[in-house]
Design a protein around this motif. Structure first.
Motif, PDB file in Angstrom:
ATOM      1  N   GLY A   1       8.275   0.125  13.120  1.00  0.00           N
ATOM      2  CA  GLY A   1       9.221  -0.626  12.282  1.00  0.00           C
ATOM      3  C   GLY A   1      10.653  -1.651  12.528  1.00  0.00           C
ATOM      4  O   GLY A   1      10.823  -2.964  11.904  1.00  0.00           O
ATOM      5  N   LYS A   2      10.242  -2.213  13.781  1.00  0.00           N
ATOM      6  CA  LYS A   2      10.380  -3.443  14.156  1.00  0.00           C
ATOM      7  C   LYS A   2      10.016  -4.214  14.570  1.00  0.00           C
ATOM      8  O   LYS A   2      11.392  -5.106  13.526  1.00  0.00           O
ATOM      9  CB  LYS A   2      10.849  -2.658  16.231  1.00  0.00           C
ATOM     10  CG  LYS A   2       9.715  -2.800  17.161  1.00  0.00           C
ATOM     11  CD  LYS A   2      10.007  -2.374  18.247  1.00  0.00           C
ATOM     12  CE  LYS A   2       8.901  -2.386  18.811  1.00  0.00           C
ATOM     13  NZ  LYS A   2       7.464  -1.535  18.754  1.00  0.00           N
TER      14      LYS A   2
ATOM     15  N   THR B   1       8.743  -4.791  11.726  1.00  0.00           N
ATOM     16  CA  THR B   1       8.984  -5.849  10.484  1.00  0.00           C
ATOM     17  C   THR B   1      10.296  -5.931   9.873  1.00  0.00           C
ATOM     18  O   THR B   1      10.504  -6.759   8.873  1.00  0.00           O
ATOM     19  CB  THR B   1       8.582  -3.964   9.727  1.00  0.00           C
ATOM     20  OG1 THR B   1       7.218  -4.073   9.470  1.00  0.00           O
ATOM     21  CG2 THR B   1       8.874  -3.900   7.602  1.00  0.00           C
TER      22      THR B   1
ATOM     23  N   ASN C   1       1.025  -1.610  -0.062  1.00  0.00           N
ATOM     24  CA  ASN C   1      -0.107  -0.280   0.140  1.00  0.00           C
ATOM     25  C   ASN C   1       0.242   1.365   0.287  1.00  0.00           C
ATOM     26  O   ASN C   1       0.749   2.182   0.682  1.00  0.00           O
ATOM     27  CB  ASN C   1      -1.003  -0.126   1.379  1.00  0.00           C
ATOM     28  CG  ASN C   1       0.282  -0.077   2.194  1.00  0.00           C
ATOM     29  OD1 ASN C   1       1.319  -0.234   2.780  1.00  0.00           O
ATOM     30  ND2 ASN C   1      -1.459  -0.174   3.669  1.00  0.00           N
TER      31      ASN C   1
HETATM   32  P1  ADP Z   1       6.250  -2.139  15.193  1.00  0.00           P
HETATM   33  O1  ADP Z   1       6.634  -3.450  15.433  1.00  0.00           O
HETATM   34  O2  ADP Z   1       7.496  -1.231  16.170  1.00  0.00           O
HETATM   35  O3  ADP Z   1       5.167  -1.533  16.059  1.00  0.00           O
HETATM   36  P2  ADP Z   1       5.700  -3.059  12.815  1.00  0.00           P
HETATM   37  O4  ADP Z   1       6.647  -3.261  11.701  1.00  0.00           O
HETATM   38  O5  ADP Z   1       4.584  -3.673  13.172  1.00  0.00           O
HETATM   39  O6  ADP Z   1       5.992  -1.626  13.649  1.00  0.00           O
HETATM   40  O7  ADP Z   1       4.977  -1.009  11.993  1.00  0.00           O
HETATM   41  C1  ADP Z   1       5.839  -0.618  11.370  1.00  0.00           C
HETATM   42  C2  ADP Z   1       4.748   0.268  10.520  1.00  0.00           C
HETATM   43  O8  ADP Z   1       4.804  -1.018   9.416  1.00  0.00           O
HETATM   44  C3  ADP Z   1       3.577   0.631  10.673  1.00  0.00           C
HETATM   45  O9  ADP Z   1       2.794   1.956  10.322  1.00  0.00           O
HETATM   46  C4  ADP Z   1       2.213  -0.722  10.630  1.00  0.00           C
HETATM   47  O10 ADP Z   1       0.842   0.439  10.184  1.00  0.00           O
HETATM   48  C5  ADP Z   1       3.079  -0.451   8.509  1.00  0.00           C
HETATM   49  N1  ADP Z   1       2.632  -1.802   8.881  1.00  0.00           N
HETATM   50  C6  ADP Z   1       2.888  -3.461   9.682  1.00  0.00           C
HETATM   51  N2  ADP Z   1       2.621  -4.219   8.858  1.00  0.00           N
HETATM   52  C7  ADP Z   1       2.022  -4.122   7.347  1.00  0.00           C
HETATM   53  C8  ADP Z   1       1.150  -4.266   5.899  1.00  0.00           C
HETATM   54  N3  ADP Z   1       1.695  -5.603   5.947  1.00  0.00           N
HETATM   55  N4  ADP Z   1       0.685  -3.808   5.490  1.00  0.00           N
HETATM   56  C9  ADP Z   1       0.300  -2.262   5.485  1.00  0.00           C
HETATM   57  N5  ADP Z   1       2.074  -1.612   6.089  1.00  0.00           N
HETATM   58  C10 ADP Z   1       2.039  -2.421   7.649  1.00  0.00           C
END
Ligand code: ADP
Length: 360
Positions: free
Chosen positions: A42-43, A45, A15
């Motif tokens: 982003g951790k 991720t 997205n």
């Molecule tokens: P954290 O682990 O630090 O809480 P994430 O790595 O889960 O953060 O998310 C980092 C960003 O990526 C956030 O803005 C989240 O909304 C977005 N995000 C996470 N997973 C997805 C996905 N599958 N598709 C789109 N955006 C995502």
């Protein structure tokens, strides 16, 4: 032996949300790295890209010098321990721990040895014939770790493994992870939003905000010399107090207070004479003294320490709020007057929010 190298790694989701920007990190063999930051930074991720559960949009990932950027998760020789550690309820602890090896049709003697060795490390030897329902939450968490240990992965990945546990169990399990890390000597990457977990567990912390690495360093480096206001405010509890102050004449002048600078502090701030900077003071670096007149609002006794909340002078502005962590027991009441001094000061550039360090 397992080293990891993350080089210029970006993650852009379908997205078009960019979750990770230019992540760089070299993890040494046997190191326990904690990725910490607020929700959404982003951790997870990053961890999932290392595990191979998310594609890497740009940059490269190396395990022991071998490029594994596009290697499928199952071939990466890593084990992920999640916060939801679903165990098989109808199987014993032994069977749960043996499961992945049984599926791989390993030699039963080898499986037996590995399960016993893992149980020994985890203190589960006397629990092997029990079903998960007969165990405490902490023991179940250890069984989940045991399932990873028997596979002897090169790297352990932990995604908020303690967040489902109550406070007491969290502390105990945290100490178990530390011992486990010592015993296995394994390379570990650990994700949490909890700064206490980061400070207590990590060999090195990677502090993230909004997809960017803010600082990489030992817990003491991040606590003692935070690179910027974000790290300064995130690491340490209660958080650091921040005030706008003007530098001049060997003093810092803030709203309703003035504090003297040591010759060394003056030297650090020599390029900022006449300018407004941000002064950071940790609650534990505040003592009852002679410099800053404060009106108390609340007094929280914690036993060994007291958190005293108030505001500087008569100002009710949010920017005048102050929290001090005083030694011992105090009985300040709402409206009491107290005067504080700052034992240790941190300085930040108001524009960049970066720490102002000597000779920079
Ligand atoms: P954290 O682990 O630090 O809480 P994430 O790595 O889960 O953060 O998310 C980092 C960003 O990526 C956030 O803005 C989240 O909304 C977005 N995000 C996470 N997973 C997805 C996905 N599958 N598709 C789109 N955006 C995502």
């Amino acid at each position: 032996m397992a080293t990891l190298s993350l080089q210029h790694i970006d993650k852009i989701y379908d997205n078009n949300v960019q979750a990770v920007f230019d992540f760089n990190l070299d993890v040494k063999d046997g190191e326990l790295i904690v990725l910490v930051g607020p929700s959404g930074c982003g951790k997870s991720t990053t961890l999932r890209m290392v595990a191979g559960l998310e594609d890497i949009s740009a940059g490269r990932l190396f395990l022991d010098g071998k490029d594994i950027t596009t290697t499928p998760a199952k071939d990466r020789d890593m084990a992920m321990v999640f916060q939801n550690y679903a165990l098989y309820g109808h199987m014993t602890v032994y069977e749960n721990m043996a499961f992945s090896l049984t599926m791989r049709k390993e030699n039963p003697n080898v499986i037996h040895k590995k399960v016993l060795a893992a149980a020994e490390i985890l203190g589960l030897t006397s629990q092997l014939n029990k079903k998960p329902a007969q165990l405490s939450g902490g023991q179940r968490q250890r069984v989940a770790m045991g399932r990873s240990i028997v596979r002897s992965p090169k790297v352990f990945l932990f995604d908020e493994p303690l967040s489902n546990l109550d406070a007491k169990l969290r502390g105990a399990t945290r100490r178990e992870i530390l011992l486990l890390h010592k015993r296995l000597g394994a390379t570990m990457l650990y994700v949490t939003h909890d700064q206490t977990e980061a400070l207590t567990l990590a060999d090195r912390i990677v502090c993230m905000s909004m997809g960017y690495v803010q600082q990489v360093g030992t817990p003491l480096e991040l606590y003692d010399s935070p690179a910027n206001m974000f790290v300064a405010g995130f690491i340490g509890l209660p958080p650091m107090n921040f005030y706008d102050v003007t530098v001049g004449g060997g003093t810092l002048t803030g709203e309703g207070f003035k504090v003297a600078l040591t010759p060394e502090e003056q030297d650090t701030l020599k390029a900022y004479n006449g300018k407004t900077i941000v002064l950071g003071v940790r609650p534990e670096d505040i003592v009852v003294g002679t410099d800053v007149a404060v009106t108390v609002t609340t007094n929280e006794n914690l036993g060994m320490n007291t958190l005293v909340h108030g505001h500087i002078g008569n100002s009710k502005a949010a920017s005048a709020k102050i929290t001090a962590k005083l030694k011992g027991w105090s009985d300040y009441k709402n409206g009491d007057a107290v005067t504080f001094s700052f034992k240790r000061k941190h300085f930040f550039d108001k524009e960049t929010t970066n720490a102002i360090r000597k000779g920079e």
